[in-house]
Design a protein around this motif. Structure first.
Motif, PDB file in Angstrom:
ATOM      1  N   SER A   1     -34.454  53.131  10.609  1.00 54.38           N
ATOM      2  CA  SER A   1     -35.111  52.454   9.490  1.00 54.38           C
ATOM      3  C   SER A   1     -34.743  50.978   9.465  1.00 54.38           C
ATOM      4  N   GLU A   2     -33.475  50.665   9.708  1.00 52.74           N
ATOM      5  CA  GLU A   2     -33.035  49.270   9.762  1.00 52.74           C
ATOM      6  C   GLU A   2     -33.728  48.526  10.892  1.00 52.74           C
ATOM      7  N   LEU A   3     -33.829  49.155  12.056  1.00 56.03           N
ATOM      8  CA  LEU A   3     -34.492  48.541  13.201  1.00 56.03           C
ATOM      9  C   LEU A   3     -35.961  48.285  12.899  1.00 56.03           C
ATOM     10  N   LYS A   4     -36.626  49.260  12.311  1.00 55.02           N
ATOM     11  CA  LYS A   4     -38.041  49.112  11.955  1.00 55.02           C
ATOM     12  C   LYS A   4     -38.228  47.947  10.988  1.00 55.02           C
ATOM     13  N   ALA A   5     -37.378  47.864   9.977  1.00 50.66           N
ATOM     14  CA  ALA A   5     -37.476  46.781   8.992  1.00 50.66           C
ATOM     15  C   ALA A   5     -37.254  45.426   9.657  1.00 50.66           C
ATOM     16  N   ALA A   6     -36.311  45.334  10.567  1.00 52.90           N
ATOM     17  CA  ALA A   6     -36.035  44.078  11.257  1.00 52.90           C
ATOM     18  C   ALA A   6     -37.219  43.651  12.119  1.00 52.90           C
ATOM     19  N   ILE A   7     -37.806  44.596  12.803  1.00 50.62           N
ATOM     20  CA  ILE A   7     -38.965  44.281  13.645  1.00 50.62           C
ATOM     21  C   ILE A   7     -40.152  43.866  12.796  1.00 50.62           C
ATOM     22  N   GLU A   8     -40.383  44.588  11.709  1.00 44.08           N
ATOM     23  CA  GLU A   8     -41.483  44.236  10.823  1.00 44.08           C
ATOM     24  C   GLU A   8     -41.275  42.858  10.199  1.00 44.08           C
ATOM     25  N   ALA A   9     -40.034  42.506   9.873  1.00 40.62           N
ATOM     26  CA  ALA A   9     -39.744  41.192   9.301  1.00 40.62           C
ATOM     27  C   ALA A   9     -40.028  40.087  10.311  1.00 40.62           C
ATOM     28  N   GLN A  10     -39.778  40.347  11.579  1.00 38.65           N
ATOM     29  CA  GLN A  10     -40.057  39.361  12.623  1.00 38.65           C
ATOM     30  C   GLN A  10     -41.547  39.156  12.821  1.00 38.65           C
TER      31      GLN A  10
ATOM     32  N   LEU B   1     -14.731  82.635  34.440  1.00 43.30           N
ATOM     33  CA  LEU B   1     -15.644  81.506  34.563  1.00 43.30           C
ATOM     34  C   LEU B   1     -15.782  80.816  33.215  1.00 43.30           C
ATOM     35  N   PHE B   2     -15.883  79.509  33.256  1.00 43.87           N
ATOM     36  CA  PHE B   2     -16.021  78.729  32.034  1.00 43.87           C
ATOM     37  C   PHE B   2     -17.373  78.032  32.028  1.00 43.87           C
ATOM     38  N   ALA B   3     -18.014  78.063  30.859  1.00 44.82           N
ATOM     39  CA  ALA B   3     -19.332  77.448  30.699  1.00 44.82           C
ATOM     40  C   ALA B   3     -19.378  76.715  29.364  1.00 44.82           C
ATOM     41  N   ILE B   4     -20.331  75.838  29.239  1.00 43.41           N
ATOM     42  CA  ILE B   4     -20.524  75.110  27.983  1.00 43.41           C
ATOM     43  C   ILE B   4     -21.071  76.058  26.927  1.00 43.41           C
ATOM     44  N   GLU B   5     -20.559  75.925  25.721  1.00 44.88           N
ATOM     45  CA  GLU B   5     -21.054  76.669  24.559  1.00 44.88           C
ATOM     46  C   GLU B   5     -21.951  75.711  23.777  1.00 44.88           C
ATOM     47  N   THR B   6     -23.250  75.846  23.976  1.00 46.78           N
ATOM     48  CA  THR B   6     -24.185  74.904  23.357  1.00 46.78           C
ATOM     49  C   THR B   6     -24.161  74.971  21.833  1.00 46.78           C
ATOM     50  N   ASP B   7     -23.859  76.143  21.273  1.00 40.61           N
ATOM     51  CA  ASP B   7     -23.772  76.237  19.814  1.00 40.61           C
ATOM     52  C   ASP B   7     -22.628  75.377  19.283  1.00 40.61           C
ATOM     53  N   GLY B   8     -21.551  75.283  20.034  1.00 43.55           N
ATOM     54  CA  GLY B   8     -20.421  74.452  19.620  1.00 43.55           C
ATOM     55  C   GLY B   8     -20.776  72.975  19.612  1.00 43.55           C
ATOM     56  N   LEU B   9     -21.611  72.575  20.547  1.00 42.08           N
ATOM     57  CA  LEU B   9     -22.041  71.184  20.587  1.00 42.08           C
ATOM     58  C   LEU B   9     -23.049  70.865  19.486  1.00 42.08           C
ATOM     59  N   ALA B  10     -23.682  71.886  18.933  1.00 43.88           N
ATOM     60  CA  ALA B  10     -24.705  71.668  17.896  1.00 43.88           C
ATOM     61  C   ALA B  10     -24.114  70.999  16.659  1.00 43.88           C
ATOM     62  N   ALA B  11     -22.899  71.352  16.273  1.00 42.14           N
ATOM     63  CA  ALA B  11     -22.277  70.741  15.092  1.00 42.14           C
ATOM     64  C   ALA B  11     -22.036  69.253  15.315  1.00 42.14           C
ATOM     65  N   VAL B  12     -21.613  68.901  16.512  1.00 35.08           N
ATOM     66  CA  VAL B  12     -21.376  67.498  16.837  1.00 35.08           C
ATOM     67  C   VAL B  12     -22.703  66.749  16.847  1.00 35.08           C
ATOM     68  N   ARG B  13     -23.682  67.343  17.474  1.00 36.57           N
ATOM     69  CA  ARG B  13     -24.998  66.694  17.539  1.00 36.57           C
ATOM     70  C   ARG B  13     -25.585  66.507  16.145  1.00 36.57           C
ATOM     71  N   SER B  14     -25.483  67.519  15.324  1.00 36.25           N
ATOM     72  CA  SER B  14     -26.003  67.430  13.964  1.00 36.25           C
ATOM     73  C   SER B  14     -25.326  66.297  13.206  1.00 36.25           C
ATOM     74  N   TYR B  15     -24.020  66.189  13.342  1.00 43.79           N
ATOM     75  CA  TYR B  15     -23.278  65.125  12.678  1.00 43.79           C
ATOM     76  C   TYR B  15     -23.750  63.753  13.161  1.00 43.79           C
ATOM     77  N   LEU B  16     -23.842  63.576  14.479  1.00 40.01           N
ATOM     78  CA  LEU B  16     -24.238  62.289  15.034  1.00 40.01           C
ATOM     79  C   LEU B  16     -25.696  61.963  14.744  1.00 40.01           C
TER      80      LEU B  16
ATOM     81  N   GLY C   1     -27.228  62.502  12.156  1.00 42.90           N
ATOM     82  CA  GLY C   1     -27.322  62.020  10.789  1.00 42.90           C
ATOM     83  C   GLY C   1     -27.258  60.500  10.683  1.00 42.90           C
ATOM     84  N   PHE C   2     -26.752  59.841  11.706  1.00 42.45           N
ATOM     85  CA  PHE C   2     -26.672  58.381  11.685  1.00 42.45           C
ATOM     86  C   PHE C   2     -27.970  57.715  12.114  1.00 42.45           C
ATOM     87  N   TRP C   3     -28.777  58.397  12.881  1.00 46.42           N
ATOM     88  CA  TRP C   3     -29.956  57.764  13.471  1.00 46.42           C
ATOM     89  C   TRP C   3     -31.061  57.404  12.484  1.00 46.42           C
ATOM     90  N   PRO C   4     -31.431  58.249  11.536  1.00 39.89           N
ATOM     91  CA  PRO C   4     -32.541  57.862  10.648  1.00 39.89           C
ATOM     92  C   PRO C   4     -32.278  56.530   9.944  1.00 39.89           C
TER      93      PRO C   4
END
Length: 115
Positions: free
Chosen positions: A94-103, A70-85, A87-90
């Motif tokens: 911040s850019e979105l917040k600044a744009a909204i505040e400027a408006q 049987l094959f199942a998802i290894e959630t720990d393996g997905l953690a590295a990908v999630r952690s990497y991705l 890292g782009f959100w903050p």
């Protein structure tokens, strides 16, 4: 094996649509190759190949139930990908917040929001 190599393998594995379809298929429960193959419309041999790539990338695990594998998802393996991705959100948030505040600033020619 380094975290960067694991991330590279995971991202390469996820780049293939068939592999993403396999992950979606086993998202809720471990399944045997035959069931996975039927669900994604691939031969068992091709599905086994893709499952091997996903296992090497640390995105799936194989267990035994009687004579079936049987094959199942290894959630720990997905953690590295999630952690990497994640890292782009903050930065983007911040850019979105600044744009909204400027408006909303007085004198920008835009009406202020009233709550």
């Amino acid at each position: 094996m380094s975290a960067e190599i694991n991330l590279d393998r995971s991202l390469r594995a996820l780049a293939d649509g068939n592999r993403r379809a396999i992950l979606n298929t086993i998202r809720t429960a471990p399944l045997p190759v035959g069931v996975i193959a039927e669900a994604v419309g691939l031969s068992q041999q091709t599905t086994s190949h893709h499952l091997g790539v996903l296992r090497t990338a640390g995105l799936t695990v194989r267990s035994r139930e009687g004579t079936r594998h049987l094959f199942a998802i290894e959630t720990d393996g997905l953690a590295a990908v999630r952690s990497y991705l994640d890292g782009f959100w903050p930065h983007k948030l911040s850019e979105l917040k600044a744009a909204i505040e400027a408006q909303d600033e007085p004198g920008t020619g835009r009406s202020e929001r009233h709550g």
